[in-house]
Design a protein around this motif. Structure first.
Motif, PDB file in Angstrom:
ATOM      1  N   THR A  22     -12.480   6.363   5.160  1.00  8.90           N
ATOM      2  CA  THR A  22     -13.801   5.752   4.896  1.00  8.90           C
ATOM      3  C   THR A  22     -14.297   4.987   6.079  1.00  8.90           C
ATOM      4  O   THR A  22     -13.660   4.753   7.035  1.00  8.90           O
ATOM      5  CB  THR A  22     -13.746   4.815   3.673  1.00  8.90           C
TER       6      THR A  22
ATOM      7  N   ASP B 202      -2.960   5.267  -0.193  1.00  7.45           N
ATOM      8  CA  ASP B 202      -3.919   4.172  -0.009  1.00  7.45           C
ATOM      9  C   ASP B 202      -4.363   4.073   1.449  1.00  7.45           C
ATOM     10  O   ASP B 202      -5.555   3.897   1.742  1.00  7.45           O
ATOM     11  CB  ASP B 202      -3.290   2.835  -0.425  1.00  7.45           C
ATOM     12  N   VAL B 203      -3.412   4.181   2.344  1.00  9.74           N
ATOM     13  CA  VAL B 203      -3.726   4.079   3.767  1.00  9.74           C
ATOM     14  C   VAL B 203      -4.598   5.257   4.215  1.00  9.74           C
ATOM     15  O   VAL B 203      -5.589   5.073   4.930  1.00  9.74           O
ATOM     16  CB  VAL B 203      -2.431   3.998   4.616  1.00  9.74           C
TER      17      VAL B 203
ATOM     18  N   LYS C  41      -6.588   7.059   2.368  1.00  8.01           N
ATOM     19  CA  LYS C  41      -7.921   6.890   1.788  1.00  8.01           C
ATOM     20  C   LYS C  41      -8.729   5.841   2.549  1.00  8.01           C
ATOM     21  O   LYS C  41      -9.897   6.043   2.846  1.00  8.01           O
ATOM     22  CB  LYS C  41      -7.784   6.478   0.309  1.00  8.01           C
ATOM     23  N   ARG C  42      -8.087   4.718   2.888  1.00  5.58           N
ATOM     24  CA  ARG C  42      -8.758   3.657   3.632  1.00  5.58           C
ATOM     25  C   ARG C  42      -9.228   4.153   5.000  1.00  5.58           C
ATOM     26  O   ARG C  42     -10.329   3.854   5.445  1.00  5.58           O
ATOM     27  CB  ARG C  42      -7.824   2.467   3.795  1.00  5.58           C
ATOM     28  N   ASN C  43      -8.402   4.940   5.662  1.00  5.28           N
ATOM     29  CA  ASN C  43      -8.746   5.421   7.004  1.00  5.28           C
ATOM     30  C   ASN C  43      -9.806   6.504   7.007  1.00  5.28           C
ATOM     31  O   ASN C  43     -10.443   6.723   8.030  1.00  5.28           O
ATOM     32  CB  ASN C  43      -7.484   5.908   7.711  1.00  5.28           C
TER      33      ASN C  43
ATOM     34  N   LEU D 124       0.841  -1.192   0.000  1.00  5.05           N
ATOM     35  CA  LEU D 124       0.000   0.000   0.000  1.00  5.05           C
ATOM     36  C   LEU D 124       0.876   1.240   0.000  1.00  5.05           C
ATOM     37  O   LEU D 124       1.936   1.260   0.621  1.00  5.05           O
ATOM     38  CB  LEU D 124      -0.886   0.048   1.254  1.00  5.05           C
TER      39      LEU D 124
END
Length: 84
Positions: free
Chosen positions: A84, A77-78, A80-82, A73
């Motif tokens: 959501t 990416d991290v 964006k993931r956090n 990642l």
């Protein structure tokens, strides 16, 4: 900056008797405030130890996973993931 809070605690019966045996000339503490501060410090240490042990267990579980289960990642990416 340190903050001081004054609290009032009512104890009766066996709890009061127990505190009385731990405070004063024959007790481990000079006064009730010292005793309560020590109890709070110990409880804080216990809670911190529990949190650390939980984190340690989670990390051990993660490190036992097969390498094939990992994926690369980017920082984006991290983030964006956090979000959501």
């Amino acid at each position: 900056m340190s903050r001081t809070t004054t609290m009032t605690v009512r104890l009766s019966g066996t709890l009061s008797d127990f505190v009385a045996t731990n405070v004063g000339e024959n007790g481990a503490y000079e006064n009730i405030s010292e005793y309560v501060r020590d109890l709070i410090r110990r409880d804080k240490q216990r809670a911190e130890k529990e949190a650390f042990e939980q984190l340690k267990a989670e990390l051990q579980h993660a490190f036992q996973a097969p390498e094939s289960s990992y994926r690369e990642l980017t920082a984006a990416d991290v983030i964006k993931r956090n979000r959501t």
